[in-house]
Scaffold this active site. Structure first.
Site, PDB file in Angstrom:
ATOM      1  N   ARG A 158       0.971  -1.217  -0.216  1.00  0.00           N
ATOM      2  CA  ARG A 158      -0.067  -0.118   0.040  1.00  0.00           C
ATOM      3  C   ARG A 158       0.998   1.200  -0.144  1.00  0.00           C
ATOM      4  O   ARG A 158       0.528   2.280   0.493  1.00  0.00           O
ATOM      5  CB  ARG A 158      -0.971   0.053   1.443  1.00  0.00           C
ATOM      6  CG  ARG A 158      -1.897  -0.961   1.195  1.00  0.00           C
ATOM      7  CD  ARG A 158      -2.977  -1.038   0.131  1.00  0.00           C
ATOM      8  NE  ARG A 158      -4.256  -1.902   0.290  1.00  0.00           N
ATOM      9  CZ  ARG A 158      -3.924  -3.043  -0.016  1.00  0.00           C
ATOM     10  NH1 ARG A 158      -2.998  -3.608  -0.702  1.00  0.00           N
ATOM     11  NH2 ARG A 158      -5.100  -3.790   0.093  1.00  0.00           N
ATOM     12  N   SER A 230     -11.194  -0.497   3.268  1.00  0.00           N
ATOM     13  CA  SER A 230     -10.401  -0.531   4.259  1.00  0.00           C
ATOM     14  C   SER A 230      -9.789   0.536   4.877  1.00  0.00           C
ATOM     15  O   SER A 230      -9.281   1.266   3.998  1.00  0.00           O
ATOM     16  CB  SER A 230      -9.161  -1.545   3.957  1.00  0.00           C
ATOM     17  OG  SER A 230      -9.611  -2.856   3.441  1.00  0.00           O
ATOM     18  N   GLU A 327      -4.752   3.727   5.870  1.00  0.00           N
ATOM     19  CA  GLU A 327      -4.560   3.427   4.425  1.00  0.00           C
ATOM     20  C   GLU A 327      -5.393   4.515   3.750  1.00  0.00           C
ATOM     21  O   GLU A 327      -4.750   5.032   2.492  1.00  0.00           O
ATOM     22  CB  GLU A 327      -5.429   2.090   4.106  1.00  0.00           C
ATOM     23  CG  GLU A 327      -5.325   1.858   2.725  1.00  0.00           C
ATOM     24  CD  GLU A 327      -5.793   0.456   2.079  1.00  0.00           C
ATOM     25  OE1 GLU A 327      -5.976  -0.542   2.778  1.00  0.00           O
ATOM     26  OE2 GLU A 327      -6.313   0.699   0.883  1.00  0.00           O
TER      27      GLU A 327
HETATM   28  N1  EPU Z   1     -11.674 -10.301   9.687  1.00  0.00           N
HETATM   29  C1  EPU Z   1     -12.264 -10.062  11.018  1.00  0.00           C
HETATM   30  N2  EPU Z   1     -13.484  -9.376  11.530  1.00  0.00           N
HETATM   31  C2  EPU Z   1     -13.953  -8.704  10.361  1.00  0.00           C
HETATM   32  C3  EPU Z   1     -13.418  -9.038   9.004  1.00  0.00           C
HETATM   33  C4  EPU Z   1     -12.315  -9.783   8.642  1.00  0.00           C
HETATM   34  O1  EPU Z   1     -11.714 -10.737  12.215  1.00  0.00           O
HETATM   35  O2  EPU Z   1     -14.893  -8.127  10.643  1.00  0.00           O
HETATM   36  C5  EPU Z   1     -10.700 -11.369   9.740  1.00  0.00           C
HETATM   37  C6  EPU Z   1     -10.861 -12.460   8.956  1.00  0.00           C
HETATM   38  O3  EPU Z   1     -11.362 -13.660   9.461  1.00  0.00           O
HETATM   39  C7  EPU Z   1      -9.773 -12.711   8.028  1.00  0.00           C
HETATM   40  C8  EPU Z   1      -8.828 -11.484   8.118  1.00  0.00           C
HETATM   41  O4  EPU Z   1      -9.616 -10.474   8.944  1.00  0.00           O
HETATM   42  O5  EPU Z   1      -9.051 -13.669   8.955  1.00  0.00           O
HETATM   43  C9  EPU Z   1      -8.980 -10.672   6.769  1.00  0.00           C
HETATM   44  O6  EPU Z   1     -10.206 -10.274   6.257  1.00  0.00           O
HETATM   45  P1  EPU Z   1     -10.280 -10.037   5.003  1.00  0.00           P
HETATM   46  O7  EPU Z   1      -9.845 -11.284   3.974  1.00  0.00           O
HETATM   47  O8  EPU Z   1     -11.934  -9.453   4.753  1.00  0.00           O
HETATM   48  O9  EPU Z   1      -9.462  -8.862   4.305  1.00  0.00           O
HETATM   49  P2  EPU Z   1      -8.654  -7.729   4.903  1.00  0.00           P
HETATM   50  O10 EPU Z   1      -7.357  -7.932   5.577  1.00  0.00           O
HETATM   51  O11 EPU Z   1      -9.869  -6.998   5.916  1.00  0.00           O
HETATM   52  C10 EPU Z   1      -7.387  -6.923   2.883  1.00  0.00           C
HETATM   53  C11 EPU Z   1      -7.318  -5.770   1.949  1.00  0.00           C
HETATM   54  C12 EPU Z   1      -8.569  -5.463   1.037  1.00  0.00           C
HETATM   55  C13 EPU Z   1      -8.682  -6.805   0.387  1.00  0.00           C
HETATM   56  C14 EPU Z   1      -8.669  -7.919   0.953  1.00  0.00           C
HETATM   57  C15 EPU Z   1      -8.694  -9.294   0.207  1.00  0.00           C
HETATM   58  C16 EPU Z   1      -5.692  -4.221   3.508  1.00  0.00           C
HETATM   59  C17 EPU Z   1      -5.894  -3.091   4.337  1.00  0.00           C
HETATM   60  N3  EPU Z   1      -7.012  -4.597   2.927  1.00  0.00           N
HETATM   61  O12 EPU Z   1      -8.396  -6.670   3.741  1.00  0.00           O
HETATM   62  O13 EPU Z   1      -8.459  -4.412   0.424  1.00  0.00           O
HETATM   63  O14 EPU Z   1     -10.037  -6.496  -0.448  1.00  0.00           O
HETATM   64  O15 EPU Z   1      -7.869  -8.001   1.793  1.00  0.00           O
HETATM   65  O16 EPU Z   1      -7.422  -9.602  -0.223  1.00  0.00           O
HETATM   66  O17 EPU Z   1      -4.948  -4.819   3.113  1.00  0.00           O
HETATM   67  C18 EPU Z   1      -8.831  -2.070   0.390  1.00  0.00           C
HETATM   68  O18 EPU Z   1      -7.434  -1.852   0.437  1.00  0.00           O
HETATM   69  O19 EPU Z   1      -9.656  -1.007   0.562  1.00  0.00           O
HETATM   70  C19 EPU Z   1      -9.308  -3.428   0.624  1.00  0.00           C
HETATM   71  C20 EPU Z   1     -10.669  -3.659   0.497  1.00  0.00           C
END
Ligand code: EPU
Length: 331
Positions: A158, A230, A327
Site C-alpha cells: 500500500r 479498508s 490506509e
Molecule cells: N476479519 C475479522 N473481522 C472482520 C473482518 C475480517 O476478524 O470483521 C478477519 C478475517 O477473519 C480474516 C482477516 O480478518 O482472517 C482478513 O479479512 P479479509 O480477507 O476480509 O481482508 P482484509 O485483511 O480485511 C485486505 C485488504 C482488502 C482486500 C482484502 C482481500 C488491506 C488493508 N485490505 O482486507 O483491500 O480486498 O484483503 O484481499 O490490506 C482495501 O484496501 O480497501 C481493501 C478492501
C-alpha cells in the site's frame, strides 16, 4: 474545462462528507490538464478522482482538480495502457474479456486507474506492482510528462513514491504487462474455498467474477452506505511480537509479509476484538459486515469520522500494543 468556486465535495468522496473547496475544475482531456496554470504550488492543488480513498476532515482553500471518469484503454507493444481517468474495474473487465491475466484478483476495487499506483492497490494475494511496467505523470509547473519505471515507483505494501513525491504531478497513464499465460493466483483462502465448492475451472474471467461476488458479500457498497474500503492497513509486525501475542490470542490471523522476520496480521480482527465491529458513535461507525470499514451512517462530518477512528486506533494500541496506520488518505 468547467470550473466552480466554493464547491462542496460531498458527491466527490465515497464517505460522503461535506468539505467545501475554494475552486473545483474537471479534467476530461490532456489539453484540459495542460491548461492548468503553471504558477500553482503543490500546496494549492488537490487531485481527486472518485474520492474512494480519502477522508476529508475540513474545508479546502485549494483548487480541486477532478479527473472525470472516462475509460480509454489501448494496447501498445504488448502492454495494456490505460488513461488515468479509466475506472479501475472497467480495466479489469476489459482485460479478462480478452483473456489477459494479472489483475483479475483486483476486480471491483473502487477508484480510477490513476489512483491505483499511488497506494499500490492489492487484494486476494495480488498487487498492482506485480504487473505494472510504467506510470506516466504530468508536471503542471514544467509542462513535462515523466515516465516512472517500476523501480522508480518504489512500491511496497500500500505504498509508492507517489505518496511522498515532492514535485507537482498528476498521473496520466499507466502501463501493465497483462498476459494470457499468467498463473492463476488462488492462494487466498476465500478464493480457494470458492473454487473448491464448484466444478468450475478457474479462468481470469471466473476469478474476477468470484472476487466480485466475495467482495460484494463482505464489503458494503459505498452507494448504499458511504465508506472508503479498508480504513487501516493490515499491520506488519515482527515474528517475535506475533508469537508473543499468539500465546494469548490463539486465533490471531497471520499472512505472509514481504519483509524478513515479519508477518502481516489482520486490522479487522484486532478492531473486532476491541468491540468495534458494528460499533457507532452518532453517524460515524464501523461496518457490521467488516470491522475494517469505517462508514458514514448519514450526516457524520469528516472530523467525527476521524475522531471515531482515532478512538478505535487507541483501543487497539492499548489491548495489543499495535499501532494501526491509516490506509485512507486523511486530508
Ligand atoms: N476479519 C475479522 N473481522 C472482520 C473482518 C475480517 O476478524 O470483521 C478477519 C478475517 O477473519 C480474516 C482477516 O480478518 O482472517 C482478513 O479479512 P479479509 O480477507 O476480509 O481482508 P482484509 O485483511 O480485511 C485486505 C485488504 C482488502 C482486500 C482484502 C482481500 C488491506 C488493508 N485490505 O482486507 O483491500 O480486498 O484483503 O484481499 O490490506 C482495501 O484496501 O480497501 C481493501 C478492501
Amino acid at each position: 474545462m468547467q470550473t466552480h468556486d466554493n464547491y462542496n465535495l460531498r458527491d466527490y468522496n465515497t464517505l460522503s462528507v461535506d468539505s467545501v473547496c475554494s475552486r473545483f475544475t474537471t479534467i476530461r482531456t490532456l489539453s484540459d490538464l495542460e491548461a492548468l496554470p503553471s504558477s500553482l504550488k503543490i500546496s494549492e492543488v488537490l487531485v481527486l478522482g472518485e474520492g474512494s480513498n480519502v477522508l476529508l476532515t475540513r474545508n479546502l482553500p485549494k483548487l480541486v482538480v477532478h479527473l472525470k471518469p472516462r475509460s480509454y484503454i489501448t494496447q501498445v507493444d504488448k502492454l495494456v495502457v490505460a488513461w488515468a481517468g479509466t475506472r479501475w474495474h472497467d480495466l479489469v473487465t476489459w482485460a479478462v474479456e480478452r483473456n489477459l491475466g494479472g489483475i483479475e484478483n483486483l476486480a471491483l476495487i473502487p477508484g480510477l486507474v490513476g489512483a491505483a499506483p499511488i497506494q499500490n492497490i492489492g487484494a486476494y494475494g495480488s498487487e498492482l506492482s506485480d504487473v505494472l511496467v510504467w506510470v506516466e505523470a504530468y508536471n503542471w509547473q514544467t509542462g513535462i510528462y515523466h515516465r516512472f519505471s517500476h523501480a522508480e515507483c518504489h512500491f511496497a505494501y500500500r505504498e509508492s513514491i507517489f505518496k511522498h513525491y515532492d514535485k507537482p504531478f498528476i498521473i496520466t497513464r499507466v502501463a501493465l504487462d497483462l498476459r494470457s499465460d499468467r498463473p492463476f493466483n488462488l492462494s487466498y483462502a476465500p478464493l480457494k474455498t470458492y473454487f473448491s465448492m464448484t466444478d468450475e475451472k478457474p479462468s481470469y474471467k471466473r476469478i474476477a467474477d468470484a472476487v466480485s461476488e466475495i467482495r460484494r458479500s463482505k464489503l458494503p457498497d459505498p452507494k448504499e452506505l458511504p465508506n472508503a474500503g479498508s480504513f487501516f492497513k493490515n499491520p506488519i509486525i515482527s515474528r517475535s511480537q506475533y508469537d508473543k501475542l499468539k500465546r494469548k490470542f490463539t486465533d490471531l490471523p497471520m499472512f505472509p509479509a514481504q519483509q524478513d522476520d515479519h508477518v502481516k496480521t489482520s486490522a479487522a480482527w484486532l478492531l473486532e476484538h476491541c468491540g468495534y465491529k458494528g460499533a457507532r458513535d452518532g453517524d460515524a461507525g464501523f461496518s457490521k459486515r467488516h470491522a475494517l470499514v469505517l462508514v458514514n451512517y448519514g450526516e457524520a462530518s469528516g472530523q467525527q469520522l476521524l475522531q471515531f477512528s482515532t478512538q478505535a486506533k487507541r483501543a487497539v494500541k492499548q489491548k495489543f500494543g499495535i499501532t494501526l496506520k491509516e490506509e485512507v488518505r486523511i486530508i
